[in-house]
Design a protein around this motif. Structure first.
Motif, PDB file in Angstrom:
ATOM      1  N   VAL A 169       0.813  -1.137  -0.009  1.00 30.85           N
ATOM      2  CA  VAL A 169       0.168  -0.182  -0.111  1.00 30.85           C
ATOM      3  C   VAL A 169       0.944   1.079   0.139  1.00 30.85           C
ATOM      4  O   VAL A 169       2.162   1.308   0.216  1.00 30.85           O
ATOM      5  N   ARG A 170       0.294   2.410  -0.296  1.00 36.88           N
ATOM      6  CA  ARG A 170       1.206   3.636  -0.198  1.00 36.88           C
ATOM      7  C   ARG A 170       1.500   3.992   1.237  1.00 36.88           C
ATOM      8  O   ARG A 170       0.767   3.894   1.831  1.00 36.88           O
ATOM      9  N   GLY A 171       2.662   3.988   1.198  1.00 41.49           N
ATOM     10  CA  GLY A 171       3.386   4.027   2.404  1.00 41.49           C
ATOM     11  C   GLY A 171       3.800   2.882   3.145  1.00 41.49           C
ATOM     12  O   GLY A 171       4.590   2.748   4.414  1.00 41.49           O
ATOM     13  N   GLY A 172       3.511   1.839   2.394  1.00 46.14           N
ATOM     14  CA  GLY A 172       4.039   0.557   2.981  1.00 46.14           C
ATOM     15  C   GLY A 172       5.335   0.339   2.691  1.00 46.14           C
ATOM     16  O   GLY A 172       6.036   1.113   1.802  1.00 46.14           O
ATOM     17  N   ARG A 173       6.094  -0.988   2.735  1.00 47.68           N
ATOM     18  CA  ARG A 173       7.376  -0.884   2.713  1.00 47.68           C
ATOM     19  C   ARG A 173       7.753  -2.364   2.247  1.00 47.68           C
ATOM     20  O   ARG A 173       7.168  -3.386   2.542  1.00 47.68           O
TER      21      ARG A 173
ATOM     22  N   ARG B 286      11.978   4.943  -9.856  1.00 46.83           N
ATOM     23  CA  ARG B 286      11.207   4.911 -10.775  1.00 46.83           C
ATOM     24  C   ARG B 286       9.940   3.880 -10.817  1.00 46.83           C
ATOM     25  O   ARG B 286       8.790   4.232 -11.535  1.00 46.83           O
ATOM     26  N   LEU B 287      10.103   2.967 -10.024  1.00 48.36           N
ATOM     27  CA  LEU B 287       8.950   1.966  -9.647  1.00 48.36           C
ATOM     28  C   LEU B 287       8.155   2.749  -8.517  1.00 48.36           C
ATOM     29  O   LEU B 287       7.259   1.955  -8.114  1.00 48.36           O
ATOM     30  N   GLY B 288       8.484   3.792  -8.092  1.00 45.85           N
ATOM     31  CA  GLY B 288       7.682   4.512  -6.992  1.00 45.85           C
ATOM     32  C   GLY B 288       8.409   4.395  -5.662  1.00 45.85           C
ATOM     33  O   GLY B 288       7.577   4.575  -4.618  1.00 45.85           O
ATOM     34  N   GLY B 289       9.370   3.952  -5.535  1.00 45.20           N
ATOM     35  CA  GLY B 289      10.002   3.695  -4.140  1.00 45.20           C
ATOM     36  C   GLY B 289      11.008   4.841  -3.771  1.00 45.20           C
ATOM     37  O   GLY B 289      11.294   5.474  -4.418  1.00 45.20           O
ATOM     38  N   GLY B 290      11.024   4.898  -2.366  1.00 46.22           N
ATOM     39  CA  GLY B 290      11.829   6.041  -1.840  1.00 46.22           C
ATOM     40  C   GLY B 290      13.238   5.584  -1.671  1.00 46.22           C
ATOM     41  O   GLY B 290      13.622   4.500  -2.258  1.00 46.22           O
ATOM     42  N   GLN B 291      14.119   6.206  -1.147  1.00 47.45           N
ATOM     43  CA  GLN B 291      15.726   5.919  -1.158  1.00 47.45           C
ATOM     44  C   GLN B 291      15.773   4.544  -0.271  1.00 47.45           C
ATOM     45  O   GLN B 291      15.314   4.560   0.875  1.00 47.45           O
ATOM     46  N   PRO B 292      16.131   3.722  -0.673  1.00 48.06           N
ATOM     47  CA  PRO B 292      16.425   2.205  -0.078  1.00 48.06           C
ATOM     48  C   PRO B 292      17.537   2.619   1.094  1.00 48.06           C
ATOM     49  O   PRO B 292      18.480   3.476   0.997  1.00 48.06           O
TER      50      PRO B 292
ATOM     51  N   GLU C 296       6.393   5.151  -1.904  1.00 48.90           N
ATOM     52  CA  GLU C 296       6.072   6.448  -2.080  1.00 48.90           C
ATOM     53  C   GLU C 296       4.980   6.928  -2.880  1.00 48.90           C
ATOM     54  O   GLU C 296       4.066   8.019  -2.631  1.00 48.90           O
ATOM     55  N   ARG C 297       5.067   6.286  -4.033  1.00 44.72           N
ATOM     56  CA  ARG C 297       4.090   6.709  -5.104  1.00 44.72           C
ATOM     57  C   ARG C 297       3.448   5.446  -5.724  1.00 44.72           C
ATOM     58  O   ARG C 297       4.072   4.426  -5.755  1.00 44.72           O
ATOM     59  N   MET C 298       2.556   5.477  -6.064  1.00 44.94           N
ATOM     60  CA  MET C 298       1.528   4.420  -6.638  1.00 44.94           C
ATOM     61  C   MET C 298       1.855   4.558  -8.164  1.00 44.94           C
ATOM     62  O   MET C 298       1.334   5.534  -8.712  1.00 44.94           O
TER      63      MET C 298
END
Length: 232
Positions: A156-160, A182-188, A210-212
């Protein structure tokens, strides 16, 4: 090992021991665990996986991609009875083992087994509804770019995504951070779990969705000059 196991499993230690026994017997016979792994199932597998529970919030829904013999999904379900866990695994012989273990350990109320690939779970297929969760876990499944492509659509958005990695974690982040973005993930980030409890602690790459961003649409078929779709 005993103090660490008690710390990580608490009053569910007997249940963890029953699972360890199934891995060392049926799991080896059925080719889900190598015979050399049997003597080190606790320190290399169960404790390594259970330490990740500290990164998971209370009452979370957890999707475990490429569960295999149940690592880490089943271990987390044993250590944390507040979690609702779905084990995602495409191979029939593995899902058969997982279903049997869930029934024998009495975990059917909190654990279900989804036979299929991660992308099928995310998009829904064969009449099944798409599924998503607060946390997606994976261990030794694929390099980080491919794993993020399969796993982030399940969060979900905000999920990890919590990806259990080894010494290659930092190098994988450096190589694949742009793909993850590019896949909508934040900095690993690299997180160590079980510090002061197990040695070495478990290395986890954590990525927040972070992004859907939806899956790419299939390319439209080219049309012939007559206006009819080309064959092939």
């Amino acid at each position: 090992m005993a103090p660490a196991a008690l710390t990580l499993f608490g009053d569910r230690l007997d249940l963890a021991a029953a699972y360890a026994e199934l891995l060392a017997t049926d799991g080896v016979v059925r080719g889900l665990i190598g015979p050399r792994e049997a003597p080190r199932i606790w320190d290399r597998h169960l404790l390594n996986c259970a330490a990740v529970a500290e990164r998971i919030p209370s009452d979370a829904t957890v999707l475990d991609v490429g569960s295999g013999a149940g690592l880490p999904g089943l271990v987390l379900a044993i250590a944390r009875p507040d979690l609702t866990v779905t084990l995602i695994e495409p191979l029939a012989r593995r899902t058969s083992f997982l279903i049997e273990v869930v029934e024998r350990l009495g975990l059917a109320r909190s654990v279900r087994v989804f036979r299929g690939r991660a992308d099928e779970a995310a998009s829904g297929s064969s009449g099944r509804e798409p599924i998503s969760g607060d946390v997606v876990t994976a261990r030794a499944v694929a390099p980080l770019d491919r794993l993020a492509g399969w796993s982030l659509p399940l969060a979900v958005r905000g999920g990890r995504l919590l990806a259990l990695k080894g010494s290659s974690a930092a190098a994988e982040i450096e190589e694949h951070a742009e793909v993850v973005a590019r896949l909508g993930g934040g900095q690993p980030t690299v997180e160590l779990c079980g510090v002061g409890v197990i040695d070495p602690p478990t290395t986890v790459v954590e990525i927040v969705r972070e992004r859907m961003i939806g899956p790419p649409r299939p390319a439209a078929k080219k049309r012939a000059r007559s206006g009819r779709p080309r064959r092939g």
